[in-house]
Motif scaffolding. Structure first.
Motif, PDB file in Angstrom:
ATOM      1  N   ALA A   1       0.812  -1.218   0.000  1.00  0.00           N
ATOM      2  CA  ALA A   1       0.000   0.000   0.000  1.00  0.00           C
ATOM      3  C   ALA A   1       0.849   1.273   0.000  1.00  0.00           C
ATOM      4  N   GLY A   2       0.469   2.180  -0.889  1.00  0.00           N
ATOM      5  CA  GLY A   2       1.043   3.523  -0.850  1.00  0.00           C
ATOM      6  C   GLY A   2       0.250   4.395   0.104  1.00  0.00           C
ATOM      7  N   LEU A   3      -1.005   3.955   0.362  1.00  0.00           N
ATOM      8  CA  LEU A   3      -1.913   4.798   1.141  1.00  0.00           C
ATOM      9  C   LEU A   3      -2.891   3.932   1.927  1.00  0.00           C
ATOM     10  N   MET A   4      -3.204   4.430   3.136  1.00  0.00           N
ATOM     11  CA  MET A   4      -4.207   3.782   3.983  1.00  0.00           C
ATOM     12  C   MET A   4      -5.182   4.883   4.394  1.00  0.00           C
ATOM     13  N   TYR A   5      -6.468   4.549   4.405  1.00  0.00           N
ATOM     14  CA  TYR A   5      -7.505   5.558   4.678  1.00  0.00           C
ATOM     15  C   TYR A   5      -8.206   5.222   5.972  1.00  0.00           C
ATOM     16  N   LEU A   6      -8.256   6.191   6.874  1.00  0.00           N
ATOM     17  CA  LEU A   6      -8.948   5.984   8.145  1.00  0.00           C
ATOM     18  C   LEU A   6      -9.879   7.177   8.363  1.00  0.00           C
ATOM     19  N   CYS A   7     -11.165   6.899   8.348  1.00  0.00           N
ATOM     20  CA  CYS A   7     -12.176   7.947   8.464  1.00  0.00           C
ATOM     21  C   CYS A   7     -12.693   7.909   9.908  1.00  0.00           C
ATOM     22  N   ASN A   8     -12.485   8.988  10.658  1.00  0.00           N
ATOM     23  CA  ASN A   8     -12.754   8.948  12.096  1.00  0.00           C
ATOM     24  C   ASN A   8     -13.397  10.240  12.597  1.00  0.00           C
ATOM     25  N   PRO A   9     -14.702  10.212  13.008  1.00  0.00           N
ATOM     26  CA  PRO A   9     -15.627   9.084  12.928  1.00  0.00           C
ATOM     27  C   PRO A   9     -15.824   8.633  11.482  1.00  0.00           C
ATOM     28  N   ASN A  10     -16.190   7.364  11.343  1.00  0.00           N
ATOM     29  CA  ASN A  10     -16.323   6.795  10.006  1.00  0.00           C
ATOM     30  C   ASN A  10     -17.654   7.198   9.363  1.00  0.00           C
ATOM     31  N   ASN A  11     -17.650   7.358   8.055  1.00  0.00           N
ATOM     32  CA  ASN A  11     -18.866   7.464   7.257  1.00  0.00           C
ATOM     33  C   ASN A  11     -18.965   6.136   6.492  1.00  0.00           C
ATOM     34  N   PRO A  12     -20.056   5.403   6.520  1.00  0.00           N
ATOM     35  CA  PRO A  12     -21.419   5.787   6.907  1.00  0.00           C
ATOM     36  C   PRO A  12     -21.814   5.486   8.355  1.00  0.00           C
ATOM     37  N   THR A  13     -20.958   4.833   9.142  1.00  0.00           N
ATOM     38  CA  THR A  13     -21.413   4.353  10.445  1.00  0.00           C
ATOM     39  C   THR A  13     -21.463   5.436  11.517  1.00  0.00           C
ATOM     40  N   GLY A  14     -20.568   6.437  11.421  1.00  0.00           N
ATOM     41  CA  GLY A  14     -20.424   7.408  12.505  1.00  0.00           C
ATOM     42  C   GLY A  14     -19.622   6.840  13.661  1.00  0.00           C
ATOM     43  N   SER A  15     -19.066   5.637  13.463  1.00  0.00           N
ATOM     44  CA  SER A  15     -18.364   4.968  14.560  1.00  0.00           C
ATOM     45  C   SER A  15     -16.946   5.506  14.724  1.00  0.00           C
ATOM     46  N   ILE A  16     -16.431   5.291  15.930  1.00  0.00           N
ATOM     47  CA  ILE A  16     -15.139   5.832  16.333  1.00  0.00           C
ATOM     48  C   ILE A  16     -14.074   4.745  16.308  1.00  0.00           C
ATOM     49  N   THR A  17     -12.881   5.117  15.886  1.00  0.00           N
ATOM     50  CA  THR A  17     -11.717   4.270  16.101  1.00  0.00           C
ATOM     51  C   THR A  17     -10.919   4.897  17.234  1.00  0.00           C
ATOM     52  N   PRO A  18     -10.805   4.193  18.373  1.00  0.00           N
ATOM     53  CA  PRO A  18     -10.170   4.807  19.552  1.00  0.00           C
ATOM     54  C   PRO A  18      -8.737   5.274  19.284  1.00  0.00           C
ATOM     55  N   ALA A  19      -8.345   6.313  20.021  1.00  0.00           N
ATOM     56  CA  ALA A  19      -7.011   6.895  19.846  1.00  0.00           C
ATOM     57  C   ALA A  19      -5.915   5.847  20.004  1.00  0.00           C
ATOM     58  N   ALA A  20      -6.122   4.881  20.913  1.00  0.00           N
ATOM     59  CA  ALA A  20      -5.091   3.856  21.140  1.00  0.00           C
ATOM     60  C   ALA A  20      -4.889   3.007  19.878  1.00  0.00           C
ATOM     61  N   ASP A  21      -5.981   2.735  19.144  1.00  0.00           N
ATOM     62  CA  ASP A  21      -5.860   1.960  17.901  1.00  0.00           C
ATOM     63  C   ASP A  21      -5.134   2.764  16.822  1.00  0.00           C
ATOM     64  N   VAL A  22      -5.440   4.067  16.769  1.00  0.00           N
ATOM     65  CA  VAL A  22      -4.767   4.911  15.777  1.00  0.00           C
ATOM     66  C   VAL A  22      -3.272   4.971  16.106  1.00  0.00           C
ATOM     67  N   ALA A  23      -2.954   5.069  17.392  1.00  0.00           N
ATOM     68  CA  ALA A  23      -1.545   5.109  17.810  1.00  0.00           C
ATOM     69  C   ALA A  23      -0.845   3.798  17.440  1.00  0.00           C
ATOM     70  N   TRP A  24      -1.541   2.681  17.658  1.00  0.00           N
ATOM     71  CA  TRP A  24      -0.950   1.382  17.292  1.00  0.00           C
ATOM     72  C   TRP A  24      -0.694   1.319  15.781  1.00  0.00           C
ATOM     73  N   LEU A  25      -1.655   1.820  15.026  1.00  0.00           N
ATOM     74  CA  LEU A  25      -1.522   1.819  13.563  1.00  0.00           C
ATOM     75  C   LEU A  25      -0.297   2.618  13.128  1.00  0.00           C
ATOM     76  N   LEU A  26      -0.142   3.797  13.720  1.00  0.00           N
ATOM     77  CA  LEU A  26       0.994   4.650  13.364  1.00  0.00           C
ATOM     78  C   LEU A  26       2.318   3.979  13.727  1.00  0.00           C
TER      79      LEU A  26
END
Ligand code: PLP
Length: 347
Positions: free
Chosen positions: A141-166
């Motif tokens: 992957a050249g790119l990864m997309y993380l929509c937060n809150p997500n569309n269409p769900t409006g759901s949240i990806t917690p900060a700890a998960d985003v930190a793990w991803l980074l």
């Protein structure tokens, strides 16, 4: 005569008078001060008024605590999203997205023959960051997309998960975080990361909470090298009405908190009404939510539109679950009436 009148007809797809709960727009429009600023600047719009863009960029950077060289304005966030697909995905550089999520980036990348890996959301609606990292390795992957809150769900990806991803994503995979709906939620922004790293791009828009979808204003925040890559596809001055309204919005104390509170209250009341009647809703912190209508989503959406309430659609991965944007209290009252009639539920 018929042809002449069709020229001036409104271009909305729905009949005039319909309740529009389909595009996650603001039912309130721009704040009064923003409307006044846009009106006032029309007389000067024979000029490009370039300094206005600098003023807005500087104020945005100051409010977010980042340097001005990390901020670039666009007419909406669709534009930098499209540019990201063009610049960072290709036949040899894949894209990783959630499923379901906002589809613009994935559709454009796929059209440009990039491999698009769709990773189902977790049961709690968060991005499955572990599976996304695996997918990033698989599709180079050249790119990864993380929509937060997500569309269409409006759901949240917690900060700890985003930190793990980074901390765990492949170094060559840039992370684009779309924060179009962030202001509706209690979720912290990742925008400070653009001061630390050169592989994170954060998008914001004035289309949602600020109610400026038709005025067109958005922000890309990133390391200057990434902003230069996005800008390599050419420049396009911004509408001065959007700049004036955007500045007035940023200068309006309490606007974000007031609209967030209003949206949360109306969304929660609607979700509670649906859950009480046995219709499961997914957790949302945005100005939309998804409800399982226990029948074909496309047919349901059509039946609602016939009753004057235009809601969003379903996604292929969840055919019986539809997205509903949060309108005003009166609009959600109309939604409940139509929903009860279509499903045969008590009002
Ligand atoms: N990103 C997300 C997640 C969206 O939902 C939308 C619009 O619905 C956009 C970006 C694009 O919006 P705009 O170009 O109006 O900023």
């Amino acid at each position: 005569a018929a042809a002449a009148s069709s020229v001036i007809l409104p271009t909305r797809a729905a009949p005039v008078g319909s309740v529009l709960l389909n595009f996650n727009e603001s039912p309130y429009g721009p704040a009064p001060a923003a409307q006044a600023a846009a009106r006032a600047i029309i007389a000067e719009s024979g000029r490009y008024l370039f300094p206005l863009a600098g003023e807005l960029r500087n104020l945005f950077a100051e409010q977010e605590g980042i340097s001005t060289d990390r901020v670039r304005l666009y007419p909406g966030s669709s534009e930098p999203l499209n540019r990201a697909a063009v610049v960072w995905t290709s036949a040899t550089a894949g894209l990783v997205v959630a499923d379901p999520t906002f589809e613009a980036l994935g559709d454009l990348a796929a059209a440009r023959v990039a491999t698009v890996a769709k990773v189902p959301l977790r049961a709690d609606g968060a991005h499955d960051v572990h599976a996304m990292v695996d997918a990033a390795r698989r599709v180079d992957a050249g790119l990864m997309y993380l929509c937060n809150p997500n569309n269409p769900t409006g759901s949240i990806t917690p900060a700890a998960d985003v930190a793990w991803l980074l901390a765990n994503k492949p170094a060559q995979t840039r992370l684009l975080v779309d924060e179009a709906y962030l202001q509706f939620s209690a979720q912290p922004s990742v925008i400070a990361q653009v001061m630390q790293r050169d592989d994170v791009i954060v998008l914001r828009t004035f289309s949602k909470l600020y109610g400026m979808a038709g005025l067109r204003l958005g922000v890309a925040a990133a390391h200057p090298d990434r902003l230069r890559e996005l800008a390599s596809l050419g420049d396009n001055p911004l509408p001065v009405t959007a700049l004036a309204a955007g500045l007035a919005s940023l200068r309006e104390p309490g606007l974000v908190a007031q609209r967030r509170e209003q949206n949360t209250r109306v969304r929660q009341a609607t979700v509670e009404w649906l859950q009480t009647r046995g219709f499961r809703c997914l957790p949302s912190e945005a100005n939309c939510f998804m409800v399982d209508v226990q029948r074909d989503g496309a047919g349901f959406t059509k039946a609602m539109a016939e009753r004057g309430v235009v809601i969003g659609r379903s996604w292929p991965i969840w055919p019986t679950i539809v997205r509903v944007s949060v309108g005003t209290e009166a609009e959600m009252e109309a939604f409940r009436t139509a929903f009860a009639a279509v499903t045969g539920t008590r009002r």
